[in-house]
Design a protein around this motif. Structure first.
Motif, PDB file in Angstrom:
ATOM      1  N   ASN A 121      14.362  14.878   3.437  1.00 37.89           N
ATOM      2  CA  ASN A 121      13.881  14.606   2.091  1.00 37.89           C
ATOM      3  C   ASN A 121      13.498  13.140   1.922  1.00 37.89           C
ATOM      4  OD1 ASN A 121      13.957  16.215  -0.631  1.00 37.89           O
ATOM      5  ND2 ASN A 121      15.156  17.338   0.879  1.00 37.89           N
ATOM      6  N   VAL A 122      14.370  12.264   2.412  1.00 37.12           N
ATOM      7  CA  VAL A 122      14.088  10.829   2.293  1.00 37.12           C
ATOM      8  C   VAL A 122      12.824  10.480   3.077  1.00 37.12           C
ATOM      9  CG1 VAL A 122      14.933   8.538   2.889  1.00 37.12           C
ATOM     10  CG2 VAL A 122      16.471  10.216   1.870  1.00 37.12           C
ATOM     11  N   ILE A 123      12.722  11.043   4.304  1.00 40.57           N
ATOM     12  CA  ILE A 123      11.527  10.796   5.112  1.00 40.57           C
ATOM     13  C   ILE A 123      10.291  11.309   4.373  1.00 40.57           C
ATOM     14  CG2 ILE A 123      10.348  11.435   7.268  1.00 40.57           C
ATOM     15  CD1 ILE A 123      13.200  11.489   8.557  1.00 40.57           C
ATOM     16  N   ALA A 124      10.396  12.479   3.734  1.00 41.20           N
ATOM     17  CA  ALA A 124       9.261  13.047   2.991  1.00 41.20           C
ATOM     18  C   ALA A 124       8.831  12.118   1.854  1.00 41.20           C
ATOM     19  CB  ALA A 124       9.654  14.414   2.444  1.00 41.20           C
ATOM     20  N   VAL A 125       9.805  11.595   1.099  1.00 46.30           N
ATOM     21  CA  VAL A 125       9.481  10.689  -0.006  1.00 46.30           C
ATOM     22  C   VAL A 125       8.719   9.476   0.516  1.00 46.30           C
ATOM     23  CG1 VAL A 125      10.449   9.119  -1.721  1.00 46.30           C
ATOM     24  CG2 VAL A 125      11.393  11.407  -1.472  1.00 46.30           C
ATOM     25  N   ILE A 126       9.201   8.924   1.633  1.00 45.03           N
ATOM     26  CA  ILE A 126       8.542   7.750   2.214  1.00 45.03           C
ATOM     27  C   ILE A 126       7.134   8.118   2.694  1.00 45.03           C
ATOM     28  CG2 ILE A 126       8.618   6.146   4.166  1.00 45.03           C
ATOM     29  CD1 ILE A 126      11.727   6.253   3.871  1.00 45.03           C
ATOM     30  N   ALA A 127       7.007   9.269   3.376  1.00 44.00           N
ATOM     31  CA  ALA A 127       5.710   9.681   3.936  1.00 44.00           C
ATOM     32  C   ALA A 127       4.703   9.977   2.827  1.00 44.00           C
ATOM     33  CB  ALA A 127       5.900  10.905   4.824  1.00 44.00           C
ATOM     34  N   GLU A 128       5.178  10.518   1.692  1.00 43.35           N
ATOM     35  CA  GLU A 128       4.276  10.854   0.586  1.00 43.35           C
ATOM     36  C   GLU A 128       3.549   9.626   0.035  1.00 43.35           C
ATOM     37  OE1 GLU A 128       5.955  13.235  -2.574  1.00 43.35           O
ATOM     38  OE2 GLU A 128       6.975  14.480  -1.097  1.00 43.35           O
ATOM     39  N   SER A 129       4.181   8.449   0.192  1.00 45.01           N
ATOM     40  CA  SER A 129       3.557   7.243  -0.356  1.00 45.01           C
ATOM     41  C   SER A 129       2.371   6.776   0.488  1.00 45.01           C
ATOM     42  CB  SER A 129       4.600   6.125  -0.480  1.00 45.01           C
ATOM     43  OG  SER A 129       4.844   5.547   0.783  1.00 45.01           O
ATOM     44  N   VAL A 130       2.248   7.334   1.723  1.00 46.45           N
ATOM     45  CA  VAL A 130       1.109   6.969   2.572  1.00 46.45           C
ATOM     46  C   VAL A 130      -0.018   7.958   2.287  1.00 46.45           C
ATOM     47  CG1 VAL A 130       0.343   6.554   4.934  1.00 46.45           C
ATOM     48  CG2 VAL A 130       2.737   6.157   4.311  1.00 46.45           C
ATOM     49  N   VAL A 148      -2.958   8.616   3.536  1.00 43.26           N
ATOM     50  CA  VAL A 148      -3.578   9.387   4.623  1.00 43.26           C
ATOM     51  C   VAL A 148      -2.654  10.472   5.181  1.00 43.26           C
ATOM     52  CG1 VAL A 148      -5.217   7.617   5.316  1.00 43.26           C
ATOM     53  CG2 VAL A 148      -2.905   7.604   6.290  1.00 43.26           C
ATOM     54  N   TRP A 149      -1.367  10.359   4.898  1.00 37.39           N
ATOM     55  CA  TRP A 149      -0.453  11.429   5.300  1.00 37.39           C
ATOM     56  C   TRP A 149      -0.309  12.469   4.175  1.00 37.39           C
ATOM     57  CZ3 TRP A 149       4.049   7.878   7.408  1.00 37.39           C
ATOM     58  CH2 TRP A 149       3.608   7.267   8.588  1.00 37.39           C
ATOM     59  N   TYR A 150      -0.302  11.965   2.934  1.00 36.43           N
ATOM     60  CA  TYR A 150       0.019  12.846   1.819  1.00 36.43           C
ATOM     61  C   TYR A 150      -1.125  13.792   1.460  1.00 36.43           C
ATOM     62  CZ  TYR A 150       1.429  14.375  -2.844  1.00 36.43           C
ATOM     63  OH  TYR A 150       1.753  15.118  -3.937  1.00 36.43           O
ATOM     64  N   TYR A 151      -2.323  13.265   1.205  1.00 37.35           N
ATOM     65  CA  TYR A 151      -3.379  14.111   0.645  1.00 37.35           C
ATOM     66  C   TYR A 151      -3.774  15.289   1.535  1.00 37.35           C
ATOM     67  CZ  TYR A 151      -3.461  11.089  -3.333  1.00 37.35           C
ATOM     68  OH  TYR A 151      -3.083  10.419  -4.439  1.00 37.35           O
ATOM     69  N   PRO A 152      -3.908  15.094   2.882  1.00 36.28           N
ATOM     70  CA  PRO A 152      -4.274  16.280   3.684  1.00 36.28           C
ATOM     71  C   PRO A 152      -3.173  17.350   3.714  1.00 36.28           C
ATOM     72  CG  PRO A 152      -4.634  14.234   4.885  1.00 36.28           C
ATOM     73  CD  PRO A 152      -3.830  13.893   3.694  1.00 36.28           C
ATOM     74  N   ASN A 153      -1.915  16.930   3.514  1.00 37.34           N
ATOM     75  CA  ASN A 153      -0.797  17.873   3.667  1.00 37.34           C
ATOM     76  C   ASN A 153      -0.049  18.096   2.355  1.00 37.34           C
ATOM     77  OD1 ASN A 153      -1.066  17.841   6.662  1.00 37.34           O
ATOM     78  ND2 ASN A 153      -0.467  15.705   6.347  1.00 37.34           N
ATOM     79  N   GLU A 190       0.806  -1.204   0.000  1.00 36.54           N
ATOM     80  CA  GLU A 190       0.000   0.000   0.000  1.00 36.54           C
ATOM     81  C   GLU A 190       0.849   1.268   0.000  1.00 36.54           C
ATOM     82  OE1 GLU A 190      -2.777  -0.047   3.324  1.00 36.54           O
ATOM     83  OE2 GLU A 190      -2.888   2.130   3.150  1.00 36.54           O
ATOM     84  N   SER A 191       1.971   1.242   0.743  1.00 41.89           N
ATOM     85  CA  SER A 191       2.831   2.422   0.871  1.00 41.89           C
ATOM     86  C   SER A 191       4.270   1.958   1.098  1.00 41.89           C
ATOM     87  CB  SER A 191       2.369   3.269   2.062  1.00 41.89           C
ATOM     88  OG  SER A 191       2.503   2.507   3.242  1.00 41.89           O
TER      89      SER A 191
END
Lengths: 328, 328, 328, 328
Positions: free
Chosen positions: B42-51, B53-58, A192-193
């Motif tokens: 940056n790496v953390i952001a790339v990983i977080a963007e794939s989730v 529920v984290w990406y779309y609101p922010n 999923e992610s």
């Protein structure tokens, strides 16, 4: 002053029994054995308590044993912090105590009793408290010489470990991102992610391979195969570094022992084979096995003899440069 | 000329801060820390963007952060290529810049910004773009000394790695062909062709063992067992080579340091224990730990003393036994 | 005699191109590249043929390619056996050819063509024939230097490997017998007999762990855990032995190179740094990397200089024993 | 006395054939081969007996073979204990026999026959008896030299192994307790108690990873990932230690051989290249390969020659620069 003397004597006795490694009496040895036994039975108790059919019928015994252990470990901690100032009697006592309290082994001792003591004031979840009691297991490190060598190696090779963990981290991030891109459409549930794909990456790179998450597309299988082949080396790398570090450390200590023996043999014409106390002191300091020490000692003596003979053979051919006569 | 001077000064300052390893100021250190922090976030952001529920609101914050990072890394790249000519000021500047742009670390720097810049002109699949942004992770290699030692070992032992990968490749081809022949009839779905059987071979030879494809015939199990036993050694081989290569490399560097110290101690009667700057320079060049350098220095001094004493003992006996005169 | 000369010349030329490692011309190098390319494409063809959707539409091309390869490898084999007598022209030619035909690389060459030739006379199962054609892969060993070092290590450490395989065999027998006794009642299907339990033992001891056969009783799990912990070390042992053997072999070759250089530098006052042909010859014989050879050469020269200087420092303090004057 | 002589002769002959490693005749060698063959066929028989379709139709043959083997191994044991006193004929015979009976190899010999003999008096479960008969496998250790080196390494490195097993034990306890706390609510069946969670911990830390028990909560997966990454190194550690220990042991034996050769070459001007018996004796004692011994011998001779030449070169320059006279 008459009341201070016995206290000082008692403190010195306690220091010798608990803290002084050089001091070795019948009593101090049995105290050590008792503490090791208590630590191990504590760990067994924590494990046994988690089994309901063992715990509930015997709850009272488990609780009594825990209270007894807590009292013993608390007394041990207090006696240690009280007597530690005997190590360097000239220094200020509270500074020395604070110094000791900050040492790793003292922190382990504190962590072994603190959660259970806190439990009297704050209610901690029973299951979590049990885990914290397992810190008592770490108290064992004090009693094993080979553990300390291993820790020395770990700290000496920490540069290599950092590099390996750093690469492993990069590998996990890249592997999970790659598999996420190729498998996300085929298995939207499992991949999923990227954080979810990391579970697959860790399980695969460490070669555990549970089989709960597996790439099913051809692209995913090819990527998975490449990652696995590259990863296998990396996962086993820390062990390799640790093993060769350990071998290296032991070799260095053997060499240092050799040099020590050589210096001693040069210094006085002491018969080291007889004077075992001196050999033992050097051996203890370096934490090597008794057998190894004897082997090295014999080796050094043998080499010195060989050198002497080589020199003698050399000399046979020499003549005095002053009177022209042979030197023999 | 009056306008060129400040530019030259600025360029030299930028060179010192970004490129010069010898230069070490408060400011250059904080620039390093800032860049390391930016890479990791940056790496953390790339990983977080794939989730989702984290990406779309922010989404907006992620996009702003990406734009900011892109600008910083682009400026960093431009400043590096602009200032690199300060390294050897006598050489032609464009040739030197081209030289630098071809170096591995410069290519990594370029790969870290290029995909995002290209994205302004060509539309790249978002998911694929994210992976490309992970190249920024490789920028970290610049900041870790132990990484460089590991890369040196990898390049020195590349002959052994070639041999191992070659054998692993042969093993995979032979294993998958063998299992294909014996299992194809029993499981036509799983072992449909040799390329399909390769998935089993890789998963087994690397000891991952998901369990999704397993031989079920007796012949297949016997062949599988033989392949596994032979393969286990091979899969773990790269790690072993790397580990012993690393140990070897470090031992060699320690030896070189030892020789350097010996030469220095012979040359001048410099007190190396006091003159720590000299020791530090040698240490930095070889990339060893501070502790190790001090250990080696003390060892060298101690050995020289022992040698001196051995020679002195030797000399004492050097009188002619016939005329009693000294042999010198 | 006029007809024999050109044949002899041709034979010598063929020998140089195919067999002589020292001989290195543009033509011989391209013949090598062509053969390596042909071997690899052959392996790819065998793999591709197993995929029905690739094979059936292009059957004619695969067959033509196979015929072409067979002819080339047959000619190669005939040329090799014909020209090999040029190695030691004084010896009887048929004896030498027989000698060569028994060498491992010649047997590999023969195995690469024999099954396909036999296929003209006897009908071999197509699937099995394919596997036999994969023997051509082993022809590659001739072209990789690091492969030969690996084989040397394997043969030198064969004593250790024997011991490990012997212990692994004992472990498998004991583990499968033990698990058979405790699990047979609970899972009569899976642990029906010791040979059947061996599949579990191999899969577990090599840490593959497919998960198709798992102990389910408590006794079985405890036994399984003990076996696994003991076995993990053993399965990874061959890799460790091979890795340290490889490191050892390379170290020994480096040392031999060092001694060769030292002897040469002592012999004549040859400037080895200039005389690269000599260095290259030693390097080739020992199969080491070019970089390593240069490193060792510089190291030897440097050490000799250091020794010279140490001796000079020593001499400064010397006085002539005959006239009493200082030696300087 | 006339009746004792032939007995003594017979005993000495039996001792030579069965126990004396130095004694090597056609007959003793074939006795060894026969015993090795009998041990291996016994193991195969035990394994085959567990397969019902093989055992029941041929029960009579299996039973006869077992009786025959039992008689042979019993006679072997009796002959060994009877003849062992020939080793040191001066010592009291029963003390010596008792000494031998307590040695590891004698205990293995006894364990190989005892269960089957006991079976005549007490009825032992057939399945369990079979396993006990597998002890015969351990009798093989007597016949393999490399096994003994491996055992030496195991006993020398036992300190390191203790440390590793101790850490592995701590890791298993901590891992199973941790996973028990986080997964107990989600999977009360699988992670019912810490002892049950230990099965997961062992399977994961050894990287077997069957996949029967897997953490499913996010916290469990994170904890599982951390444990796996840390554990991978540890599980492979014993192999690494054993491998480097083995390399170390062999290096040490080679060095000892070298020193032995050097001493011999110094002593007499014996031509060791010719006097192979002496070389062989040293080689056998150290358990090294024949090839290695020859390599070392040549190396020692070569080094001594190089040293001689270096000394000669040195001497040439030893003239006083003032008076021109030789310094000797």
């Amino acid at each position: 002053m008459s009341s201070i003397r016995p206290i000082k004597h008692a403190r010195h006795f306690v220091y010798n029994v608990l803290q002084n490694n050089q001091y070795d009496s019948f009593f101090s040895r049995y105290i050590d054995y008792f503490l090791i036994f208590l630590i191990i039975t504590n760990v067994i108790a924590v494990i046994a308590e988690s089994v309901d059919v063992w715990y509930y019928p015997n709850q009272i015994y488990f609780d009594v044993f825990e209270d007894f252990s807590l009292i013993v470990f608390s007394i041990e901690y207090l006696l240690r912090i009280w007597s530690v100032i005997e190590e360097r009697p000239s220094k200020p006592s509270w500074g020395q105590r604070w110094e000791w309290a900050k040492s790793p082994s003292a922190i382990i001792d504190l962590l072994a009793i603190l959660p259970s003591i806190l439990n009297f004031f704050v209610v901690i979840d029973l299951r979590f408290l049990r885990i914290l009691r397992l810190f008592r297991l770490l108290k064992l490190t004090r009693y094993f010489a080979s553990m300390r060598i291993l820790l020395t190696v770990l700290s000496k090779e920490r540069g290599s470990f950092q590099a390996v963990i750093f690469i492993l981290f990069i590998m996990i991030v890249l592997a999970s991102s790659g598999i996420y891109v190729v498998e996300n459409h085929a298995q939207p549930e499992q991949f999923e992610s990227i954080p979810k794909a990391m579970w697959w990456a860790v399980v695969t790179l460490t070669t555990v391979g549970y089989g709960d998450v597996i790439p099913i597309t051809t692209a995913g299988k090819i990527l998975g195969a490449v990652i696995t082949i590259l990863g296998v080396g990396l996962a086993a790398l820390p062990a390799g570094i640790l093993a060769s570090g350990l071998a290296n450390e032991l070799a260095q200590r053997r060499e240092e022992m050799e040099q020590n023996f050589r210096e001693l043999l040069l210094d006085e014409d002491v018969d080291l084979v007889q004077n075992q106390a001196r050999v033992e002191a050097i051996r203890c300091e370096l934490g090597l096995a008794k057998e190894a020490a004897q082997d090295i000692l014999l080796q050094v003596i043998r080499e010195q003899r060989l050198e002497k003979r080589e020199r003698a053979v050399e000399k046979k051919k020499n003549f005095c440069p002053h009177c022209g006569e042979s030197l023999h």
